[in-house]
Write a protein that holds these residues in place. Structure first.
Motif, short mmCIF file in Angstrom:
data_model
loop_
_atom_site.label_atom_id
_atom_site.label_comp_id
_atom_site.label_asym_id
_atom_site.label_seq_id
_atom_site.Cartn_x
_atom_site.Cartn_y
_atom_site.Cartn_z
N ARG A 168 0.82 -1.20 0.00
CA ARG A 168 0.00 0.00 0.00
C ARG A 168 0.86 1.26 0.00
O ARG A 168 1.99 1.25 0.47
N ALA A 169 0.30 2.33 -0.48
CA ALA A 169 1.00 3.60 -0.53
C ALA A 169 0.96 4.28 0.84
O ALA A 169 0.23 3.88 1.73
N ALA A 170 1.75 5.34 0.95
CA ALA A 170 1.72 6.15 2.17
C ALA A 170 1.14 7.51 1.84
O ALA A 170 1.13 7.95 0.69
N ILE A 171 0.63 8.18 2.87
CA ILE A 171 0.09 9.54 2.73
C ILE A 171 0.45 10.31 3.99
O ILE A 171 0.58 9.71 5.06
N SER A 172 0.60 11.61 3.85
CA SER A 172 0.87 12.44 5.04
C SER A 172 -0.26 13.46 5.22
O SER A 172 -1.06 13.69 4.30
N LEU A 173 -0.30 14.07 6.39
CA LEU A 173 -1.29 15.14 6.62
C LEU A 173 -1.09 16.25 5.59
O LEU A 173 -2.05 16.80 5.06
N ARG A 174 0.17 16.54 5.29
CA ARG A 174 0.46 17.60 4.32
C ARG A 174 -0.03 17.23 2.92
O ARG A 174 -0.54 18.08 2.18
#
Ligand code: BTN
Length: 266
Positions: A168-174
């Motif tokens: 799976r991919a990652a995501i940040s708050l930004r």
């Protein structure tokens, strides 16, 4: 990301008696273990600007660039029930506490929890929790709660190192909001939410399944679980029990309890 001012504000964080910041560290969980050996007053907190040997669950490595929130909270037995009950429950309790805190920081974030401790947005991972137990001389648990959260580090569109068995991919708050976040403020909000969640669940463990359900992204969905020790199960996710175990309704209609493993949609 952690300028002098934000490092200073770490000393004003709620709840914790000891806070230390390291611009670069192997793993905050490893330093947290040393704090226990040194007899540091608890709760204590270790924060790193980046990690060179960040660890994830199941012996995976954890991508730990500057801008991510990388911290380990060290707490005593008083946060949860006694062993062995506590073993499976501290990680999902932590997930709910962090989700409460994130809802205050970014109310529009469509955050969900993947049992036992993944913080997800859509199909991408926002963060994770690595809980380690170090019994004290009397056999009572002391907990190292390592939290890795993608905050100001850009993940989307980047080649983020993937967990080998979880593509799976990652995501940040930004990535989500386009804004950047003061890391010390994020940490303060998360710590307050965690302290409140631990105290609520300790006082009334039976409320935990209902609180988990609010954030559970797999409720009612057909899932596959792999224990990591050769056992697998398939069924419909019907929440968790008060001890943090995943409840899986099998095709025969019976409900199985799983205390460890990795779950994904079937
Ligand atoms: C997971 O596999 O989802 C858990 C990841 C936990 C990573 C954090 S980063 C801070 C702390 N120090 C570590 O080495 N790991 C945890």
């Amino acid at each position: 990301m952690w300028d002098a001012e934000s490092q200073r504000s770490l000393q004003k964080l709620p709840w914790v008696c000891h806070v230390e910041f390291h611009p670069t560290l192997g793993s905050t969980n490893d330093r947290a273990r040393q704090l226990l050996d040194e007899g540091t007053e608890l709760p204590a907190l270790v924060v790193a600007g980046q990690q060179t040997a960040g660890r994830g669950r199941l012996s995976r490595s954890w991508w730990s660039p500057p801008g991510a929130l990388l911290a380990s909270l060290v707490v005593g037995a008083d946060i949860g029930p006694e062993l062995p009950r506590a073993m499976a429950v501290v990680a999902p309790w932590t997930g709910v506490g962090l989700a409460d805190g994130l809802a205050r920081i970014e109310p529009a974030l469509p955050l969900w929890l993947k049992w036992p401790n993944d913080l997800m947005v859509g199909d991408a991972k926002l963060g994770g929790v690595l809980v380690e137990c170090v019994p004290d001389a009397g056999g009572r648990p002391q907990w190292i709660v390592g939290v890795g959260l993608n905050v100001n580090n850009v993940c989307v569109g980047k080649r983020v190192p993937k967990e080998p068995s979880d593509n799976r991919a990652a995501i940040s708050l930004r990535d989500f909001s386009g804004r950047s976040y003061p890391l010390a403020d994020v940490l303060g909000t998360l710590l307050s939410a965690l302290a409140a969640a631990y105290s609520q669940f300790r006082a009334d463990p039976e409320r935990f399944p209902e609180r988990w359900r609010i954030y559970c992204g797999l409720q009612g969905r057909r899932v596959r679980i792999d224990s990591g020790h050769g056992q697998t199960g398939v069924g419909v996710c019907v929440g968790v029990d008060a001890d943090g175990a995943l409840r899986l309704q099998t095709d025969s209609g019976s409900v199985e309890l799983w205390r460890h493993g990795t779950v994904r949609p079937a």
